[in-house]
Scaffold this motif. Structure first.
Motif, short mmCIF file in Angstrom:
data_model
loop_
_atom_site.label_atom_id
_atom_site.label_comp_id
_atom_site.label_asym_id
_atom_site.label_seq_id
_atom_site.Cartn_x
_atom_site.Cartn_y
_atom_site.Cartn_z
N SER A 32 68.36 23.56 41.80
CA SER A 32 69.58 24.35 41.91
C SER A 32 69.77 24.88 43.34
O SER A 32 68.79 25.21 44.03
CB SER A 32 69.51 25.55 40.95
N PRO A 33 71.02 24.99 43.79
CA PRO A 33 71.26 25.59 45.11
C PRO A 33 71.00 27.10 45.12
O PRO A 33 70.89 27.70 46.19
CB PRO A 33 72.75 25.29 45.36
N ASP A 34 70.88 27.70 43.93
CA ASP A 34 70.67 29.14 43.82
C ASP A 34 69.17 29.46 43.84
O ASP A 34 68.43 29.06 42.93
CB ASP A 34 71.28 29.63 42.50
N PRO A 35 68.69 30.19 44.84
CA PRO A 35 67.25 30.53 44.92
C PRO A 35 66.75 31.27 43.68
O PRO A 35 65.59 31.11 43.29
CB PRO A 35 67.16 31.41 46.17
N LYS A 36 67.62 32.07 43.06
CA LYS A 36 67.21 32.81 41.87
C LYS A 36 66.93 31.87 40.70
O LYS A 36 66.01 32.09 39.91
CB LYS A 36 68.27 33.83 41.49
#
Length: 277
Positions: A73-77
């Motif tokens: 995912s591009p989202d680190p979270k």
């Protein structure tokens, strides 16, 4: 070789109520079972491990990633959630004594971007598995990353894709899985089995319709010839799906009965696989 049966034919969470199923598989002649690790507590998996040891059965595990736990995912979270999820699964694998964790752990199951995998996604995935390598090593579990057919995944869809990815990770505890169902769709032959031999850590035996192995169109003779040629001596796990679990049946697109009785499938499947050696 060791022969196992995937418990997803019965449940997504193996509990005490399923112990008679495991005992029946032992009686049929299986060396072990493959346990889905999707939910549950440490108490569940420790008790299950004790039961498996008492039956003299080996154990492997299978799990998946979701849109909320996607390693690329591009989202680190979301990537952090994927790491937390994998460590949770590994902990339960250790508690029940599993030596292999298989599945499409590289990306979210059934999630599509609308295009093919990008270089940035590959880099995120490689970094993810390099980052967790120490934790995997400590768990004593070998990962078997499963490539899927194009209708279930877009990130890794061939043995060549999976091999290139695992080579980039380049950690001894991170291997590749060959699933005959997905290979039947995506590969032109069984030749890639020879190509991935140095990274091959697990094999799923699954018919082209997800029913009883040996009754469909998978190129079984060539598959077992290739496994013999590369001296594969690890787990061969039969994976089949039915309609007993509506959510899983929907996820695996099983809309009709593929067999009359699950135990008959297990008996026939094991007999077929053993005859191919």
């Amino acid at each position: 070789m060791k022969f196992g049966m995937n418990l997803l034919l019965w449940t997504t969470h193996v509990a005490e109520a399923h112990y008679p199923v495991i005992a029946a598989l032992k009686k049929i002649g299986y060396d072990g079972v493959e346990i889905p690790v999707f939910e549950g507590s440490s108490q569940d998996y420790k008790a299950l491990g004790a039961m498996l040891r008492s039956e003299g059965l080996g154990v492997t595990a299978v799990s998946v990633m979701t849109a909320d736990t996607n390693p690329i995912s591009p989202d680190p979270k979301v990537r952090q959630a994927a790491r937390d999820r994998l460590l949770w699964v590994l902990e339960h694998c250790s508690e029940m004594g599993a030596d292999v964790l298989a599945g499409p752990l590289h990306s979210a199951l059934g999630v599509f971007s609308g295009v093919g995998p990008t270089g940035v996604e590959r880099q995120r995935g490689v970094e993810f598995f390099c980052d967790v390598a120490g934790d995997v090593r400590s768990s004593g579990v070998t990962l078997a990353l499963e490539y899927l057919n194009r209708f279930e995944n877009y990130f890794l869809t061939t043995a060549a894709d999976a091999l290139a990815f695992v080579d980039a990770v380049d950690q001894p505890e991170c291997g590749v899985m060959w699933d005959t169902f997905h290979a039947h769709i995506e590969e032109k032959s069984t030749a890639p089995l020879e190509t991935i031999r140095r990274r091959l850590s697990h094999v799923h035996i699954s018919e082209n319709d997800r029913g009883t192995p040996g009754t469909g169109q998978v190129h079984w003779k060539a598959t077992f010839a290739a496994l013999k040629k590369i001296n594969f001596d690890r787990w061969l796990v039969i994976e089949a799906f039915g309609r007993a679990l509506p959510d899983l049946a929907a996820a695996t697109r099983v809309w009709r009965d593929l067999f009359d009785d699950p135990y008959a499938l297990c008996e026939a499947g094991l007999k077929f696989v053993r005859a191919q050696r």
